[in-house]
Design a protein around this motif. Structure first.
Motif, PDB file in Angstrom:
ATOM      1  N   LYS A   1       0.826  -1.207   0.000  1.00 39.34           N
ATOM      2  CA  LYS A   1       0.000   0.000   0.000  1.00 39.34           C
ATOM      3  C   LYS A   1       0.856   1.252   0.000  1.00 39.34           C
ATOM      4  O   LYS A   1       0.556   2.224  -0.695  1.00 39.34           O
ATOM      5  CB  LYS A   1      -0.927  -0.018   1.220  1.00 39.34           C
ATOM      6  CG  LYS A   1      -2.043  -1.040   1.140  1.00 39.34           C
ATOM      7  CD  LYS A   1      -2.946  -0.951   2.363  1.00 39.34           C
ATOM      8  CE  LYS A   1      -4.097  -1.946   2.271  1.00 39.34           C
ATOM      9  NZ  LYS A   1      -4.973  -1.877   3.467  1.00 39.34           N
ATOM     10  N   LYS A   2       1.947   1.228   0.787  1.00 41.22           N
ATOM     11  CA  LYS A   2       2.818   2.394   0.866  1.00 41.22           C
ATOM     12  C   LYS A   2       3.486   2.662  -0.479  1.00 41.22           C
ATOM     13  O   LYS A   2       3.580   3.809  -0.943  1.00 41.22           O
ATOM     14  CB  LYS A   2       3.866   2.181   1.955  1.00 41.22           C
ATOM     15  CG  LYS A   2       4.747   3.397   2.191  1.00 41.22           C
ATOM     16  CD  LYS A   2       5.690   3.153   3.343  1.00 41.22           C
ATOM     17  CE  LYS A   2       6.554   4.399   3.584  1.00 41.22           C
ATOM     18  NZ  LYS A   2       7.506   4.175   4.708  1.00 41.22           N
ATOM     19  N   MET A   3       3.982   1.592  -1.142  1.00 37.45           N
ATOM     20  CA  MET A   3       4.619   1.746  -2.452  1.00 37.45           C
ATOM     21  C   MET A   3       3.628   2.276  -3.483  1.00 37.45           C
ATOM     22  O   MET A   3       3.972   3.126  -4.320  1.00 37.45           O
ATOM     23  CB  MET A   3       5.209   0.401  -2.905  1.00 37.45           C
ATOM     24  CG  MET A   3       6.399  -0.071  -2.065  1.00 37.45           C
ATOM     25  SD  MET A   3       6.974  -1.709  -2.551  1.00 37.45           S
ATOM     26  CE  MET A   3       7.467  -1.398  -4.236  1.00 37.45           C
ATOM     27  N   LYS A   4       2.397   1.772  -3.411  1.00 36.84           N
ATOM     28  CA  LYS A   4       1.379   2.219  -4.354  1.00 36.84           C
ATOM     29  C   LYS A   4       1.059   3.688  -4.141  1.00 36.84           C
ATOM     30  O   LYS A   4       0.901   4.451  -5.106  1.00 36.84           O
ATOM     31  CB  LYS A   4       0.123   1.366  -4.174  1.00 36.84           C
ATOM     32  CG  LYS A   4      -0.955   1.642  -5.210  1.00 36.84           C
ATOM     33  CD  LYS A   4      -2.124   0.677  -5.043  1.00 36.84           C
ATOM     34  CE  LYS A   4      -3.200   0.942  -6.101  1.00 36.84           C
ATOM     35  NZ  LYS A   4      -4.342   0.003  -5.942  1.00 36.84           N
ATOM     36  N   GLU A   5       0.991   4.108  -2.869  1.00 36.64           N
ATOM     37  CA  GLU A   5       0.711   5.513  -2.574  1.00 36.64           C
ATOM     38  C   GLU A   5       1.850   6.408  -3.051  1.00 36.64           C
ATOM     39  O   GLU A   5       1.623   7.492  -3.589  1.00 36.64           O
ATOM     40  CB  GLU A   5       0.487   5.685  -1.071  1.00 36.64           C
ATOM     41  CG  GLU A   5      -0.811   5.066  -0.577  1.00 36.64           C
ATOM     42  CD  GLU A   5      -0.927   5.126   0.931  1.00 36.64           C
ATOM     43  OE1 GLU A   5       0.050   5.606   1.565  1.00 36.64           O
ATOM     44  OE2 GLU A   5      -1.972   4.709   1.473  1.00 36.64           O
ATOM     45  N   GLU A   6       3.117   5.964  -2.834  1.00 40.57           N
ATOM     46  CA  GLU A   6       4.262   6.754  -3.272  1.00 40.57           C
ATOM     47  C   GLU A   6       4.314   6.854  -4.792  1.00 40.57           C
ATOM     48  O   GLU A   6       4.634   7.901  -5.352  1.00 40.57           O
ATOM     49  CB  GLU A   6       5.552   6.132  -2.738  1.00 40.57           C
ATOM     50  CG  GLU A   6       5.705   6.269  -1.226  1.00 40.57           C
ATOM     51  CD  GLU A   6       6.952   5.578  -0.735  1.00 40.57           C
ATOM     52  OE1 GLU A   6       7.578   4.829  -1.533  1.00 40.57           O
ATOM     53  OE2 GLU A   6       7.309   5.763   0.453  1.00 40.57           O
ATOM     54  N   GLU A   7       4.010   5.745  -5.462  1.00 40.33           N
ATOM     55  CA  GLU A   7       3.991   5.754  -6.919  1.00 40.33           C
ATOM     56  C   GLU A   7       2.917   6.689  -7.446  1.00 40.33           C
ATOM     57  O   GLU A   7       3.137   7.468  -8.368  1.00 40.33           O
ATOM     58  CB  GLU A   7       3.752   4.323  -7.429  1.00 40.33           C
ATOM     59  CG  GLU A   7       3.746   4.219  -8.949  1.00 40.33           C
ATOM     60  CD  GLU A   7       3.483   2.799  -9.412  1.00 40.33           C
ATOM     61  OE1 GLU A   7       3.330   2.591 -10.629  1.00 40.33           O
ATOM     62  OE2 GLU A   7       3.420   1.898  -8.554  1.00 40.33           O
ATOM     63  N   GLN A   8       1.748   6.617  -6.824  1.00 42.88           N
ATOM     64  CA  GLN A   8       0.655   7.496  -7.241  1.00 42.88           C
ATOM     65  C   GLN A   8       1.004   8.953  -6.966  1.00 42.88           C
ATOM     66  O   GLN A   8       0.704   9.841  -7.764  1.00 42.88           O
ATOM     67  CB  GLN A   8      -0.620   7.112  -6.488  1.00 42.88           C
ATOM     68  CG  GLN A   8      -1.870   7.828  -6.972  1.00 42.88           C
ATOM     69  CD  GLN A   8      -2.268   7.439  -8.378  1.00 42.88           C
ATOM     70  OE1 GLN A   8      -1.971   6.325  -8.806  1.00 42.88           O
ATOM     71  NE2 GLN A   8      -2.908   8.335  -9.100  1.00 42.88           N
ATOM     72  N   SER A   9       1.668   9.206  -5.838  1.00 44.20           N
ATOM     73  CA  SER A   9       2.058  10.576  -5.495  1.00 44.20           C
ATOM     74  C   SER A   9       3.071  11.112  -6.492  1.00 44.20           C
ATOM     75  O   SER A   9       3.046  12.279  -6.879  1.00 44.20           O
ATOM     76  CB  SER A   9       2.628  10.608  -4.081  1.00 44.20           C
ATOM     77  OG  SER A   9       3.084  11.888  -3.756  1.00 44.20           O
ATOM     78  N   GLY A  10       4.024  10.238  -6.951  1.00 35.29           N
ATOM     79  CA  GLY A  10       5.029  10.661  -7.924  1.00 35.29           C
ATOM     80  C   GLY A  10       4.414  10.984  -9.270  1.00 35.29           C
ATOM     81  O   GLY A  10       4.838  11.906  -9.964  1.00 35.29           O
TER      82      GLY A  10
END
Length: 240
Positions: free
Chosen positions: A168-177
């Protein structure tokens, strides 16, 4: 020849004397009456009570009287059954003799036994609750014993939860980028940015106030003039 009426009348008078507060006549013909029997008080002042109804037959006491539990307090169904069985047994054993006092006395003892049983039952329930409370307290302090099986089960569950958190954290960071814009993209998407400074100056009146008092004493300042310097040589400047 037995005078049944005389025996019944004598017993009735005796019973009225023995139980003055609990003896009640219901009818004269046939003779029917009630006697209320109350147990001794228990530890917490609890009592049980039964009101017995008796009816004389024509040949009583050579035949058993009719009997029933007219009313009762704090008795269980099984207690009522036991009392009726006790009355039947005592009536059979005392056939041929006036027996009401004997029957009532037997019920009195039975009621006292029931109160003792209630006390014992309450003590057992109290002990059971104490044992359950102790077991619950032990579980709070000691928890579940750790074995290889339940540890591996817990670890597998923990690792799965941790992996899900990382995903979930990686997905959020990817989406934020993906959603983060460069400076050029910001200007291209928001055309107000290139005129924001001009708008700011216009709102300020495009004027800057200057404090002239800061320059009024400039003439009084002693500044060195290069031409007044005896060592000043313009040629040196040209050579440089």
């Amino acid at each position: 020849m037995t005078d049944y009426s005389e025996e019944q009348r004598n017993e009735r008078e005796a019973l009225e004397s023995i139980y003055p507060d609990s003896f009640t006549v219901l009818s004269e013909n046939p003779t029917s009456f009630t006697i209320t029997v109350t147990s001794e008080a228990g530890e917490n002042d609890e009592t049980v009570q039964a009101t017995l109804k008796f009816t004389y037959g024509e040949k009583y006491p050579d035949e058993t009287p009719l009997y029933e539990i007219f009313s009762q307090e704090n008795l269980e169904d099984n207690d009522v059954t036991d009392i009726l069985s006790l009355l039947a047994q005592q009536a059979e054993e005392n056939l041929g003799m006036v027996m009401i006092f004997t029957l009532v006395s037997a019920v009195q003892e039975k009621l006292n036994e029931i109160v003792d049983q209630i006390k014992t039952r309450q003590e057992e329930e109290k002990k059971q609750k104490e044992r359950e409370a102790e077991e619950a307290e032990k579980l709070c302090f000691h928890g579940t014993p750790v074995t290889i099986e339940n540890f591996l089960s817990w670890k597998a569950k923990f690792d799965a939860e941790l992996l899900e958190i990382k995903r979930k954290k990686m997905k959020e960071e990817e989406q934020s980028g993906r959603n983060k814009l460069s400076g050029k993209q910001l200007f291209e998407t928001d055309h107000n940015l290139d005129t924001s400074d001009i708008q700011f100056l216009e709102e300020a009146g495009n004027s800057v106030e200057v404090d002239e008092s800061l320059f009024q004493e400039m003439d009084d300042l002693e500044l060195d003039d290069e031409e007044d310097d005896p060592d000043y040589n313009p040629v040196d400047l040209d050579s440089d």
